[in-house]
Write an enzyme that holds these catalytic residues in place. Structure first.
Site, PDB file in Angstrom:
ATOM      1  N   LEU A 105       0.852  -1.212  -0.099  1.00  0.00           N
ATOM      2  CA  LEU A 105      -0.196   0.046   0.226  1.00  0.00           C
ATOM      3  C   LEU A 105       1.037   1.271  -0.026  1.00  0.00           C
ATOM      4  O   LEU A 105       0.616   2.331  -0.458  1.00  0.00           O
ATOM      5  CB  LEU A 105      -1.052   0.259   1.387  1.00  0.00           C
ATOM      6  N   GLY A 106       2.199   1.268   0.534  1.00  0.00           N
ATOM      7  CA  GLY A 106       2.951   2.447   0.519  1.00  0.00           C
ATOM      8  C   GLY A 106       4.222   1.946   1.306  1.00  0.00           C
ATOM      9  O   GLY A 106       4.489   0.900   1.916  1.00  0.00           O
ATOM     10  N   GLN A 107       5.045   2.878   1.249  1.00  0.00           N
ATOM     11  CA  GLN A 107       6.320   2.691   2.098  1.00  0.00           C
ATOM     12  C   GLN A 107       6.882   3.928   2.734  1.00  0.00           C
ATOM     13  O   GLN A 107       6.540   5.148   2.297  1.00  0.00           O
ATOM     14  CB  GLN A 107       7.388   2.546   0.639  1.00  0.00           C
ATOM     15  N   GLY A 108       7.293   3.940   3.722  1.00  0.00           N
ATOM     16  CA  GLY A 108       7.734   4.924   4.478  1.00  0.00           C
ATOM     17  C   GLY A 108       9.113   4.893   5.018  1.00  0.00           C
ATOM     18  O   GLY A 108       9.503   3.752   4.906  1.00  0.00           O
ATOM     19  N   GLY A 109       9.490   5.653   5.789  1.00  0.00           N
ATOM     20  CA  GLY A 109      10.857   5.584   6.256  1.00  0.00           C
ATOM     21  C   GLY A 109      11.026   4.486   7.041  1.00  0.00           C
ATOM     22  O   GLY A 109      12.055   4.007   7.490  1.00  0.00           O
TER      23      GLY A 109
ATOM     24  N   GLY B 221       9.598   1.478   6.926  1.00  0.00           N
ATOM     25  CA  GLY B 221       9.330   0.065   6.303  1.00  0.00           C
ATOM     26  C   GLY B 221       8.288   0.213   5.320  1.00  0.00           C
ATOM     27  O   GLY B 221       7.553   1.290   4.851  1.00  0.00           O
TER      28      GLY B 221
ATOM     29  N   LYS C 267       2.228  -3.320   8.793  1.00  0.00           N
ATOM     30  CA  LYS C 267       3.455  -2.552   8.682  1.00  0.00           C
ATOM     31  C   LYS C 267       4.578  -3.097   9.071  1.00  0.00           C
ATOM     32  O   LYS C 267       4.785  -3.764  10.022  1.00  0.00           O
ATOM     33  CB  LYS C 267       3.380  -1.257   9.326  1.00  0.00           C
TER      34      LYS C 267
ATOM     35  N   ASP D 256       3.723  14.323  12.840  1.00  0.00           N
ATOM     36  CA  ASP D 256       3.918  14.034  11.339  1.00  0.00           C
ATOM     37  C   ASP D 256       2.598  14.088  10.747  1.00  0.00           C
ATOM     38  O   ASP D 256       2.092  13.175   9.896  1.00  0.00           O
ATOM     39  CB  ASP D 256       4.643  13.017  11.130  1.00  0.00           C
TER      40      ASP D 256
END
Ligand code: NAG
Ligand code: NAG
Ligand code: NAG
Ligand code: NAG
Ligand code: NAG
Ligand code: NAG
Ligand code: NAG
Ligand code: NAG
Ligand code: NAG
Ligand code: NAG
Ligand code: NAG
Length: 851
Positions: free
Chosen positions: A536-540, A542, A558, A655
């Site tokens: 679904l997505g990627q962040g800092g 993982g 996650k 954030d």
């Protein structure tokens, strides 16, 4: 949504079961037809051509790998003209030799899709072993390559070995990749494309619509200048980028046919090279882009250099200084740098930068035979030449590329990259003590080049000796190396969350709390082994994957990057704290999983994904009418109020932004991603950090500049969010000269001119209550005020939002807009005027605060 999902699930199931009938051959003659329950298979059974279900019971003609269980589609014929009725559609060779896909009876009216070529005598359709579907004359003997039509000429989102993309100047044909709307679900044309630009020195650009988001850098004979980890491999992947008067071609091939590798641009704008690893039955991501902040196009503006190891990432090229000091300090490097000393032309010298990704090359001068010395001379003689470099790095370097005008989108690598010579006034070079005139530098470059090529040859030999069995692990190693940057960043971030101060009151009853633990196997099954398409997505921190528990519940998982540098006990404790946060405007953490090196967090799944995916999308934003937007604003406010005041812990989110607001099936907002949250002790109200994490455009001035954060920095982000929701525009940064780009500045000036209603998103129809909109704008502006102490707290925000009669102070100027004011008088008079208002309204706020 679950109903929809089930429906999709069952249609896929039913299709899969009926599909078992196969013509069991790789060809279709002009007398045969291929029904939706039939398939063609390549001779050795690598690929299958057949029909697949998409969303809304659409049916597509597609090619996928036969022996990989989770169907990975590599090509779709009719991505934008699906069949709707699965039972009656079929594929055949039409009367004029075209391949035609019809949705029911054989009639021109029922044509859904067709190939596009000249007439043929006795054509036959064949699925080749490499995944190419070709139409050819039956009688052509062995190994025909003269195809009438081939699917490889019409790529969708995937580049397979032997397939090529690029331009053919003779036929004016161009091939590029375009993402699916939703990878793995909806193959219709998506937003992201990966396309070669042949101007100057050709490069490949990843675009979202028209906007460039990443470029590969020019091809330097071995690899793209911006992909240092790409290595020519003698016995595995061979990359081929060729440019000549007939066109520009990019392709790759793999010696061993049983290794499956593909290049894909997915629906969230990530370019990936995936390779199938048979032993673990997974697709491994060897490479992807954009990988870090420095991969973002023009991150540091003209003459800025992005270094992902540095903090902040933007630096100026030697001899340059930030154009906008203040923005630079706030880590917004987009305006770039300007020369400290003007050029003189005659006496100018060149400074050699090492290990860089060459600046954008769409308008450069190129001579592929010149040596670097000739190149330097030519550049030196031409006063508008700002820099030069070798075109090729092979054999110690050759060819000449010369930039006329600004150098943009430069980044550096600790390893890899190439040399770039930048024109500077002589004094800038002499001052530094590392003076070198261009020719000395050139000689040094040549020597270095020779040494490097010797090393490369030796390395190459070593690699050949080490043989192919190590290929996978070696490639893995490469990703690891590259990933280490990202990981060290993740480490920093993880440390931030997990080193939070715990409220002592929270600690006591923690052990009573049950912490739902998931078994790693359960999660692996639920996410299809962290299947790429489920990402679904990627962040800092993982990646986040969509999954489905056996019981049917849809979840979001996650997966924290593996080296979080944190002990299991600490992690558990943190999760226990977060599990306790339960509010209808916060995304619920269902549990976690700790096994081996894996740390996973399991959340409830939000059907409508994130707010930004709707709010900033031209086609989808009309879905958000005013009632919904107001509901979203109030929901976020309630969630934040809970975090700040009502939960037993005082939590600063740090954030808050549109992409962290998720929407459930009824479009209720839920705050997510407490990844950076700090948990405060009961009495603690403010803290400071040396490591500023967060997102530009949402960060309050005191946090961005001094690292001070408090509930008021979240309030600032909330204010930005409110203004974004009302206007449908993203706050792009603080210092865009253009007012329209600076949301806060624009909102502030419209407000002061009494035109606040002009701010409202034009895709909200007339059905809104002006007073409600004005109240929201008012609240938004109060929240983004420059001074933290002026901003309201969340209880008063909620009161102001919900009560038509609440007294509201006049907002003062927002953070970051004062610095740009061209007219100091204006600023002065306005602030004194507001001081007056303030002294009256201070009381109001205090009262509101008292609840
Ligand atoms: C789909 O095909 C079935 C069977 O021929 C037919 O009864 C039905 O009307 C078709 N549906 C549509 C929407 O064309
Ligand atoms: C395939 O579909 C055709 C047309 O709908 C039907 O006649 C045939 O029986 C189907 N075959 C199987 C095995 O389902
Ligand atoms: C078949 O497709 C054509 C073209 O898209 C459309 O006009 C026609 O209505 C469709 N017929 C059926 C039975 O779905
Ligand atoms: C067929 O060719 C025409 C004109 O060259 C073009 O507009 C059309 O998109 C092509 N169709 C397909 C399916 O490629
Ligand atoms: C690269 O492609 C060009 C044109 O297709 C071809 O002439 C050349 O031999 C290829 N090079 C390699 C190393 O495969
Ligand atoms: C690109 O590559 C293909 C396949 O290798 C080849 O047929 C074509 O001629 C090449 N085009 C150019 C311009 O090199
Ligand atoms: C090709 O790769 C497969 C799987 O990795 C391996 O088993 C096989 O030995 C390789 N073949 C050659 C010729 O290298
Ligand atoms: C490239 O440079 C070489 C050597 O200076 C020269 O002979 C040649 O004419 C140049 N080619 C072009 C296209 O300018
Ligand atoms: C400098 O080089 C550019 C690009 O080749 C050319 O257009 C321009 O005329 C040159 N200027 C001078 C003064 O030679
Ligand atoms: C940040 O906090 C420090 C110490 O509390 C204070 O001196 C400084 O003025 C604050 N900075 C801002 C911009 O509020
Ligand atoms: C705008 C949008 O995508 N709305 C969807 C939210 O989720 C529900 C349930 O899945 C859908 O029905 C809506 O279309």
């Amino acid at each position: 949504m679950p109903c929809f999902f089930l429906f999709f699930f069952f249609t896929s199931l039913s299709l899969l079961t009926t599909i078992s009938i196969s013509i069991s051959t790789d060809t279709l003659t002009s007398s045969q037809i291929l029904r939706t329950n039939q398939t063609l298979e390549s001779t050795k059974g690598t690929f299958v051509l057949g029909f697949i279900p998409g969303t809304n019971s659409n049916i597509y003609l597609a090619i996928w790998y036969k022996n990989i269980q989770d169907r990975v589609v590599v090509w779709v014929a009719n991505r934008d003209n699906p069949l709707h009725n699965s039972t009656n559609g079929f594929l055949k060779i039409g009367d004029n030799g075209n391949i035609v896909l019809l949705n029911s009876s054989d009639s021109d009216n029922n044509l859904v899709w067709s190939s596009n070529q000249t007439t043929a005598k006795n054509p036959i359709l064949q699925l080749l072993e490499n995944g190419n579907l070709v139409l050819r004359e039956t009688n052509v003997n062995e190994n025909p390559t003269n195809f009438l039509w081939q699917s490889f000429d019409y790529p969708t989102d995937t580049l397979l070995p032997d397939m090529n993309m690029g331009w053919n100047f003779d036929t004016k044909m161009e091939k590029h990749l375009t993402s699916w709307k939703i990878t793995g679900e909806d193959p219709s044309t998506g937003d992201y494309s990966f396309k070669i630009d042949f101007h100057g020195l050709p490069e490949i650009f990843l675009r979202n619509g028209e906007n460039i988001i990443y470029r590969s850098g020019p091809w330097n004979g071995e690899r793209f200048s911006g992909v240092p980890e790409m290595q020519p491999d003698t016995d595995s992947i061979v990359f081929n980028f060729s440019t000549n008067e007939h066109g520009v071609n990019y392709s790759f091939s793999i010696g061993n046919r049983s290794i499956f590798s593909r290049l894909v641009v997915n629906s969230i704008g990530e370019l990936q090279r995936l390779t199938w690893v048979e032993s673990s039955k997974t697709w491994t991501k060897f490479w992807y882009a954009p990988k870090d902040q420095c991969d973002d196009y023009k991150e540091c503006g003209p003459y800025g250099v992005c270094d992902s190891n540095a903090s902040p990432v933007c630096e100026c090229v030697k001899g340059f200084s930030p154009k906008n000091e203040q923005a630079w300090k706030l880590r917004d490097g987009s305006e770039g740098c300007v020369r400290k000393t003007n050029l003189d032309c005659e006496s100018d010298k060149f400074f050699r930068m090492e290990n860089v990704k060459l600046p954008e090359t769409s308008s450069v001068f190129v001579n592929k035979t010149m040596s670097i010395v000739e190149c330097g001379d030519l550049c030196h003689r031409n006063c508008s030449c700002t820099g030069y470099a070798n075109v090729y790095v092979t054999n110690g370097g050759s060819g000449c590329v010369m930039w006329i005008g600004q150098l943009v989108d430069i980044r550096t690598y600790s390893d890899g990259g190439q040399d770039l010579y930048v024109r500077l006034a002589a004094s800038e070079i002499d001052n530094s003590g590392s003076a070198s005139d261009s020719h000395k530098t050139n000689h040094r470059a040549e020597i270095v080049g020779i040494t490097i090529s010797a090393v490369v040859i030796i390395l190459g030999l070593a690699i050949i000796l080490c043989n192919k069995r190590k290929l996978l692990s070696r490639l893995n190693g490469k990703t690891d190396q590259r990933g280490s940057l990202q990981r060290s960043r993740d480490l920093l971030m993880n440390e931030m969350v997990f080193s939070s101060n715990r409220g002592s009151s929270g600690e006591r009853d923690m052990d009573d709390l049950e912490l739902p633990m998931f078994d790693f196997n359960t999660i692996t099954i639920a996410t299809n082994n962290f299947y790429e398409a489920n990402k679904l997505g990627q962040g800092g921190f993982g990646s986040v994957y969509k999954g489905r528990l056996i019981e049917g519940q849809v979840i979001a998982v996650k997966r924290l990057s593996q080296t979080s540098g944190q002990g299991v006990e600490e992690f558990k404790n943190e999760v226990k704290l977060i599990v306790k946060l339960q509010h209808r405007n916060l995304v619920r953490l269902l549990g976690c999983c700790i096994e081996k090196d894996e740390k996973l967090l399991v959340y409830e799944y939000m059907e409508n994904r994130s707010l930004d995916s709707i709010l900033f999308d031209k086609t989808r934003k009309p879905l958000l009418d005013w009632t919904r937007r107001f509901n979203i604003i109030c929901g976020i406010a309630r969630g934040l109020l809970y975090l700040h005041h009502d939960s037993r812990l005082r939590i600063i989110h740090r954030d808050l932004k549109a992409s962290n607001i998720l929407l459930d099936s009824e479009m209720n907002p839920k705050i997510s991603d407490f990844g950076m949250a700090r948990i405060f002790g009961k009495d603690q109200t403010e803290a400071n950090t040396l490591r500023v994490v967060g997102t530009y455009g949402y960060m309050s001035p005191e946090y961005a500049m001094d690292g001070n954060f408090s509930v008021k920095s979240d309030v600032f982000s909330f204010g930005v969010l409110v203004l974004e929701i009302i206007t449908g525009n993203k706050n792009r940064g603080f210092y865009y000269a253009n007012d329209d780009m600076n949301l806060l500045k624009n909102a502030w000036s419209q407000w002061r001119e009494g035109n606040a209603l002009e701010l409202i998103d034009s895709s909200i129809s007339d059905s809104y209550t002006p007073s409600e909109v004005l109240r929201c704008i008012h609240v938004g502006l109060l929240c983004v005020q420059e001074r933290a102490e002026d901003r309201p707290t969340m209880p008063s925000v909620l009161l102001m939002l919900s009560s038509e009669t609440a007294l509201m102070p006049e907002p003062r100027s927002p953070g970051f807009s004062l610095g740009k004011s061209k007219n100091p008088q204006e600023t002065d008079s306005s602030s004194s005027k507001h001081d007056e208002t303030w002294s009256v309204n201070q009381v109001t706020v205090t009262l509101l605060n008292a609840r």
